[in-house]
Write a protein that holds these residues in place. Structure first.
Motif, PDB file in Angstrom:
ATOM      1  N   UNK A   1       0.825  -1.204   0.000  1.00 14.17           N
ATOM      2  CA  UNK A   1       0.000   0.000   0.000  1.00 14.17           C
ATOM      3  C   UNK A   1       0.863   1.259   0.000  1.00 14.17           C
ATOM      4  N   UNK A   2       1.946   1.242   0.747  1.00  8.78           N
ATOM      5  CA  UNK A   2       2.808   2.417   0.851  1.00  8.78           C
ATOM      6  C   UNK A   2       3.710   2.606  -0.365  1.00  8.78           C
ATOM      7  N   UNK A   3       3.868   1.578  -1.177  1.00  8.11           N
ATOM      8  CA  UNK A   3       4.714   1.672  -2.369  1.00  8.11           C
ATOM      9  C   UNK A   3       3.880   2.237  -3.530  1.00  8.11           C
ATOM     10  N   UNK A   4       4.088   3.500  -3.862  1.00  3.25           N
ATOM     11  CA  UNK A   4       3.298   4.155  -4.909  1.00  3.25           C
ATOM     12  C   UNK A   4       3.634   3.653  -6.311  1.00  3.25           C
ATOM     13  N   UNK A   5       4.758   2.964  -6.469  1.00  2.00           N
ATOM     14  CA  UNK A   5       5.149   2.471  -7.788  1.00  2.00           C
ATOM     15  C   UNK A   5       4.424   1.177  -8.162  1.00  2.00           C
ATOM     16  N   UNK A   6       3.755   0.546  -7.207  1.00  2.00           N
ATOM     17  CA  UNK A   6       3.057  -0.715  -7.470  1.00  2.00           C
ATOM     18  C   UNK A   6       1.555  -0.497  -7.528  1.00  2.00           C
ATOM     19  N   UNK A   7       0.943  -1.052  -8.564  1.00  2.00           N
ATOM     20  CA  UNK A   7      -0.504  -1.001  -8.715  1.00  2.00           C
ATOM     21  C   UNK A   7      -1.160  -2.327  -8.338  1.00  2.00           C
ATOM     22  N   UNK A   8      -0.414  -3.403  -8.501  1.00  2.00           N
ATOM     23  CA  UNK A   8      -0.927  -4.738  -8.200  1.00  2.00           C
ATOM     24  C   UNK A   8       0.229  -5.608  -7.735  1.00  2.00           C
ATOM     25  N   UNK A   9      -0.120  -6.720  -7.093  1.00  2.00           N
ATOM     26  CA  UNK A   9       0.899  -7.661  -6.627  1.00  2.00           C
ATOM     27  C   UNK A   9       0.380  -9.078  -6.821  1.00  2.00           C
ATOM     28  N   UNK A  10       1.250  -9.901  -7.396  1.00  2.00           N
ATOM     29  CA  UNK A  10       0.911 -11.295  -7.643  1.00  2.00           C
ATOM     30  C   UNK A  10       1.697 -12.195  -6.703  1.00  2.00           C
ATOM     31  N   UNK A  11       1.014 -13.116  -6.021  1.00  2.00           N
ATOM     32  CA  UNK A  11       1.655 -14.039  -5.087  1.00  2.00           C
ATOM     33  C   UNK A  11       1.838 -15.411  -5.742  1.00  2.00           C
ATOM     34  N   UNK A  12       2.738 -16.150  -5.206  1.00  2.00           N
ATOM     35  CA  UNK A  12       2.960 -17.511  -5.677  1.00  2.00           C
ATOM     36  C   UNK A  12       1.786 -18.395  -5.263  1.00  2.00           C
ATOM     37  N   UNK A  13       1.590 -19.515  -5.952  1.00  2.00           N
ATOM     38  CA  UNK A  13       0.497 -20.427  -5.567  1.00  2.00           C
ATOM     39  C   UNK A  13       0.590 -20.825  -4.098  1.00  2.00           C
ATOM     40  N   UNK A  14      -0.545 -20.883  -3.431  1.00  2.00           N
ATOM     41  CA  UNK A  14      -0.593 -21.244  -2.008  1.00  2.00           C
ATOM     42  C   UNK A  14      -1.854 -22.043  -1.724  1.00  2.00           C
ATOM     43  N   UNK A  15      -1.907 -22.632  -0.559  1.00  2.00           N
ATOM     44  CA  UNK A  15      -3.042 -23.456  -0.178  1.00  2.00           C
ATOM     45  C   UNK A  15      -4.307 -22.652   0.077  1.00  2.00           C
TER      46      UNK A  15
END
Length: 229
Positions: A60-74
């Protein structure tokens, strides 16, 4: 009295045998293991939630990122991450065809994905805004061409049925009007003179007019004969 004492002794629990004692010991050990596993599971969940809260806060605090993708998880981990994202005011989605490949993506509210972008992720494709814009323009152009083609087909299917407009480019506007008028009159009146068909006098008026013309003709002939004599 003997019967009463016997019934009391029979109702009393018998001393556990060696086999019963072993079964109870195993049951207590199993219960202890289950409790320990539950506590361990709670601890792992708490640690994972704390980790996700930290990562979401940094995102949220990183203004350069609009989205974030996580690795597969349970499933449990995905559920925790979705909950953390909702509390933080983010939009989150899970993608992936099967349980082993499913992953979570976070989006900031001001950069919420479009339906086209979500559809690309669901298909397992990477989202390319420029390619998507080209596809959108292509679809719009195709729709315009289809509409124009449909309009042309409608015009061809409904030819001009107006006689004057149909032949005006060949015989002229005035001639076309006269031709149309003549054609309409002849069709309406058949072989009878048009003037007769348009005569609105009654039969009696017509006969009187004929008699008057005959009398006038005889008088004219008599005058002519007297003059000649």
């Amino acid at each position: 009295m003997a019967d009463l004492l016997g019934s009391i002794l029979n109702s009393m629990e018998k001393p556990p045998t060696v086999g019963d004692q072993e079964s109870r010991r195993k049951a207590r050990e199993q219960a202890a293991r289950l409790k320990k596993m539950e506590e361990e599971e709670k601890r792992k969940k708490a640690e994972f939630r704390k980790k996700m809260e930290k990562e979401v806060s940094d995102f949220i605090q990183d203004s350069s990122q609009q989205k974030r993708k996580y690795k597969p998880m349970g499933k449990i981990e995905r559920s925790i991450l979705h909950d953390v994202a909702e509390v933080a005011g983010l939009t989150s989605f899970s993608f992936g065809e099967d349980e082993e490949s499913r992953y979570v993506m976070l989006f900031k509210k001001e950069f919420a994905p479009s339906d086209e972008e979500l559809e690309a992720y669901r298909k397992g494709e990477e989202w390319d805004p420029q390619l998507a814009e080209q596809r959108r323009k292509f679809k719009e152009q195709a729709a315009l061409e289809e509409a124009a083609s449909s309009q042309t087909e409608k015009m061809q299917a409904c030819p001009n049925s107006n006689y004057r407009d149909k032949y005006s480019h060949l015989i002229g506007t005035s001639a076309a009007k006269d031709a149309a008028h003549t054609l309409e009159a002849n069709r309406a009146y058949g072989c009878v003179p048009v003037a007769n068909k348009r005569d609105t006098r009654s039969i009696e008026e017509a006969m009187n007019e004929i008699r008057a013309k005959k009398r006038q003709k005889r008088e004219d002939d008599t005058v002519a004969q007297g003059s000649s004599s």
